[in-house]
Design a protein around this motif. Structure first.
Motif, PDB file in Angstrom:
ATOM      1  N   ILE A   1       0.836  -1.199   0.000  1.00 37.59           N
ATOM      2  CA  ILE A   1       0.000   0.000   0.000  1.00 37.59           C
ATOM      3  C   ILE A   1       0.876   1.256   0.000  1.00 37.59           C
ATOM      4  O   ILE A   1       0.598   2.234  -0.723  1.00 37.59           O
ATOM      5  N   PHE A   2       1.935   1.246   0.803  1.00 35.87           N
ATOM      6  CA  PHE A   2       2.813   2.406   0.882  1.00 35.87           C
ATOM      7  C   PHE A   2       3.459   2.691  -0.480  1.00 35.87           C
ATOM      8  O   PHE A   2       3.476   3.836  -0.955  1.00 35.87           O
ATOM      9  N   TYR A   3       3.967   1.649  -1.118  1.00 34.88           N
ATOM     10  CA  TYR A   3       4.582   1.815  -2.444  1.00 34.88           C
ATOM     11  C   TYR A   3       3.554   2.292  -3.468  1.00 34.88           C
ATOM     12  O   TYR A   3       3.823   3.202  -4.265  1.00 34.88           O
ATOM     13  N   ALA A   4       2.366   1.684  -3.430  1.00 35.17           N
ATOM     14  CA  ALA A   4       1.325   2.059  -4.392  1.00 35.17           C
ATOM     15  C   ALA A   4       0.920   3.518  -4.221  1.00 35.17           C
ATOM     16  O   ALA A   4       0.722   4.249  -5.204  1.00 35.17           O
ATOM     17  N   LEU A   5       0.816   3.971  -2.976  1.00 32.51           N
ATOM     18  CA  LEU A   5       0.421   5.356  -2.731  1.00 32.51           C
ATOM     19  C   LEU A   5       1.489   6.320  -3.253  1.00 32.51           C
ATOM     20  O   LEU A   5       1.169   7.359  -3.840  1.00 32.51           O
ATOM     21  N   LEU A   6       2.749   5.979  -3.058  1.00 31.23           N
ATOM     22  CA  LEU A   6       3.825   6.844  -3.550  1.00 31.23           C
ATOM     23  C   LEU A   6       3.760   6.994  -5.068  1.00 31.23           C
ATOM     24  O   LEU A   6       4.039   8.077  -5.612  1.00 31.23           O
ATOM     25  N   THR A   7       3.393   5.920  -5.746  1.00 32.22           N
ATOM     26  CA  THR A   7       3.316   5.985  -7.213  1.00 32.22           C
ATOM     27  C   THR A   7       2.103   6.753  -7.701  1.00 32.22           C
ATOM     28  O   THR A   7       2.062   7.191  -8.860  1.00 32.22           O
ATOM     29  N   GLN A   8       1.097   6.928  -6.829  1.00 29.90           N
ATOM     30  CA  GLN A   8      -0.145   7.587  -7.239  1.00 29.90           C
ATOM     31  C   GLN A   8      -0.236   9.047  -6.808  1.00 29.90           C
ATOM     32  O   GLN A   8      -1.169   9.752  -7.209  1.00 29.90           O
ATOM     33  N   LEU A   9       0.693   9.487  -5.981  1.00 27.99           N
ATOM     34  CA  LEU A   9       0.644  10.886  -5.546  1.00 27.99           C
ATOM     35  C   LEU A   9       0.808  11.816  -6.742  1.00 27.99           C
ATOM     36  O   LEU A   9       1.656  11.583  -7.612  1.00 27.99           O
ATOM     37  N   PRO A  10       0.021  12.886  -6.803  1.00 27.92           N
ATOM     38  CA  PRO A  10       0.115  13.804  -7.947  1.00 27.92           C
ATOM     39  C   PRO A  10       1.436  14.566  -7.986  1.00 27.92           C
ATOM     40  O   PRO A  10       1.851  15.043  -9.045  1.00 27.92           O
ATOM     41  N   LEU A  11       2.110  14.695  -6.834  1.00 27.26           N
ATOM     42  CA  LEU A  11       3.394  15.389  -6.751  1.00 27.26           C
ATOM     43  C   LEU A  11       4.449  14.419  -6.226  1.00 27.26           C
ATOM     44  O   LEU A  11       4.132  13.310  -5.776  1.00 27.26           O
ATOM     45  N   SER A  12       5.695  14.841  -6.282  1.00 27.11           N
ATOM     46  CA  SER A  12       6.752  14.021  -5.703  1.00 27.11           C
ATOM     47  C   SER A  12       6.573  13.954  -4.191  1.00 27.11           C
ATOM     48  O   SER A  12       5.849  14.772  -3.599  1.00 27.11           O
ATOM     49  N   LEU A  13       7.251  12.994  -3.545  1.00 26.96           N
ATOM     50  CA  LEU A  13       7.117  12.860  -2.099  1.00 26.96           C
ATOM     51  C   LEU A  13       7.577  14.139  -1.404  1.00 26.96           C
ATOM     52  O   LEU A  13       6.933  14.602  -0.453  1.00 26.96           O
ATOM     53  N   GLY A  14       8.692  14.721  -1.868  1.00 22.44           N
ATOM     54  CA  GLY A  14       9.190  15.947  -1.251  1.00 22.44           C
ATOM     55  C   GLY A  14       8.200  17.093  -1.364  1.00 22.44           C
ATOM     56  O   GLY A  14       7.958  17.829  -0.394  1.00 22.44           O
TER      57      GLY A  14
END
Length: 536
Positions: free
Chosen positions: A194-207
């Motif tokens: 879930i954590f990996y999937a959410l990172l790939t779906q965020l509209p912006l970079s993690l930073g």
């Protein structure tokens, strides 16, 4: 139900069958009540440690931690900062008393220190509080099954209970530990996906996402406010919740019982220390998920916040993901339920049935009784689980609030037992009444946050207990043999070895590896202090 799909159902059913098979295999080795309670004392420490970790990091964490952080931000981590301190206290003071005595029920200590009434009361407190806790865990899992399959939550509660009951009744504590290893692995796998999937779906970079969340006040993990009505301050986390969690790990039969199945005291302590080092990373991941979900869903309101992680898994649409998530939450739940069923059956059998009804029966008889009590407690938690299903707030916070009413009494009884020279049973029982009354008043008549209930209840309990003991029974001439000082004196007087394999047998002595817990605690504080400051 058809939307769940064949692949997802297959994953879930395979997981359930594996747990039942483990229970069936280990059940063949159970020949007595002692086997059921403690196994053959050959379980490796790392398996016990994973079991301890998986039991407390339950479905409540999988669902409730993201839901709580979604509303309150990263400051929720303050509640879970204290595990290194907690485990240091538990392995230094609690475990030596329990492990050296060879008991299956840790509440035997209360009888040796104070008397049979104290033992009966703290055993009853454990049974009531653990039943409510287990009901919350059960509801969390039923919520998942209802969300992903359409099964009504009441039916789901019954189904989950039956699954956990069957393999626990067959295999006892050994089945509990080894199925917990499987369940913890699946829990972390599901959370990681879930954590990996959410990172790939965020509209912006993690930073960039964290920068926006910082502007919204969601990324500050350390709240230094002295507002005692606020739950997630650093003071409530480090002071109040340290005491709260000491009772969870030091005075809770469910947690301690599996460590008593270790080969030696060193293995028992190492198994607990795994929680001291590992819990922070797991809680941080799930709490970070919560604030990332807040950004992903743009702060939208949910009818039930506990379903956020499930809704995301549904939206993501990866084949088999819902099956893995369902198995992960079911795993998290059953790692808590199986432990609860076994420990409540142990306490019911040893502290009540064997002591008051059949003190001289055979081991085979107590084994049958233990299995019957396992069934009884499995049925008993169904009603409060249905009551919890009407709650809309974070189930992790709901559970913590429920537990806060009981922890002060348990903590004070052991604190007085370990350190007080003059505390007597009459005084302790009077203190319990005043402590409960005080916590009830604070909870219903003030705005003080629930993490402080343990400290408040324990403080009142200890003060009243000591005063009543001196008034009713006077000053005692010497320390009980079951205090820390009494144990130290006994080891010296009898010429007993204080260590076994490099680990202290005597309470009150800090093992050298345990100092690393203090180092880890400081490093985790430093990490959180720097976390928000490095966000652009």
């Amino acid at each position: 139900m058809t939307e769940f799909g064949t692949l997802n159902w297959s994953i879930l059913l395979v997981y359930i069958l594996v747990n039942l098979y483990i229970g069936f295999l280990l059940g063949k080795k159970i020949n007595s009540a002692e086997d059921f309670f403690l196994g053959d004392r050959s379980t490796p420490w790392w398996a016990i440690g994973i079991s301890v970790l998986g039991t407390y990091v339950s479905a409540l964490t999988f669902l409730g931690a993201p839901a709580w952080a979604y509303t309150d931000g990263l400051s929720v981590i303050a509640i879970h900062l204290n595990y290194p301190l907690v485990i240091l206290l538990v392995v230094t003071f609690f475990l030596p008393f329990f492990f050296n005595s060879g008991v299956a029920s840790i509440y035997e200590y209360q009888e040796k220190r104070f008397g049979h009434t104290s033992r009966a009361i703290i055993s009853a407190i454990f049974l009531v509080s653990q039943a409510l806790t287990s009901a919350a865990v059960l509801y969390a899992t039923a919520l998942v099954l209802e969300f992903i399959t359409g099964i009504d939550v009441e039916y789901a509660i019954v189904i989950v209970t039956i699954i956990a009951l069957v393999y626990t009744a067959m295999g006892g504590i050994t089945a509990v530990i080894w199925t917990d290893v499987v369940q913890a692995t699946i829990l972390l796998l599901g959370g990681g996906i879930i954590f990996y999937a959410l990172l790939t779906q965020l509209p912006l970079s993690l930073g960039e996402t964290l920068a926006q969340l910082k502007a919204q006040g969601k990324t500050d993990p350390l709240n230094f406010s002295f507002d005692f009505s606020s739950v997630t301050t650093i003071w409530s986390g480090v002071i109040a919740m340290t005491l709260y969690h000491v009772t969870v790990y030091g005075t809770n039969q469910m947690m301690v019982q599996r460590t008593l199945a270790a080969k030696n005291i060193g293995d028992a302590k190492k198994s607990f220390m795994m929680m001291g080092f590992g819990a922070f990373f797991i809680y941080f991941m799930f709490i970070l998920l919560g604030i990332l979900f807040y950004h992903y869903y743009d702060g939208a309101r949910f009818d039930n916040g506990n379903t956020i992680i499930l809704r995301f898994a549904t939206d993501y649409g990866l084949p088999g993901l819902m099956g893995i998530i369902a198995a992960a939450v079911l795993a998290a739940s059953m790692s808590s339920l199986d432990s609860a069923f076994n420990s409540m059956a142990t306490v019911s059998t040893i502290d009540f049935y064997q002591k008051y009804f059949k003190p001289t029966a055979s081991g085979a008889h107590y084994l049958n009784v233990s299995r019957l009590f396992t069934v009884f407690w499995a049925i008993a938690i169904i009603v409060p689980a249905i009551v919890f299903s009407k709650s809309q707030g974070s189930i992790l916070e709901t559970l913590s609030k429920v537990g806060s009413y009981f922890v002060g009494a348990k903590l004070s009884m052991y604190a007085l037992g370990f350190f007080s020279k003059h505390a007597t049973e009459k005084g302790v029982l009077i203190g319990i009444v005043f402590g409960f009354a005080t916590v009830w008043y604070v909870a219903t008549q003030t705005d003080i946050a629930w993490p402080w209930f343990c400290l408040i209840g324990a403080s009142v309990n200890i003060a009243v207990s000591l005063a009543a003991s001196l008034l009713l029974d006077g000053r005692q001439a010497e320390y009980s043999a079951y205090t820390v000082k009494g144990q130290l004196d006994k080891f010296r007087r009898d010429g007993l070895a204080e260590k076994d394999g490099g680990w202290y047998l005597v309470p009150g002595r800090i093992d050298r590896p345990a100092y690393l817990l203090l180092v880890f605690f400081v490093l985790s504080l430093a990490f959180l202090f720097l976390f928000e400051r490095v966000i652009a």
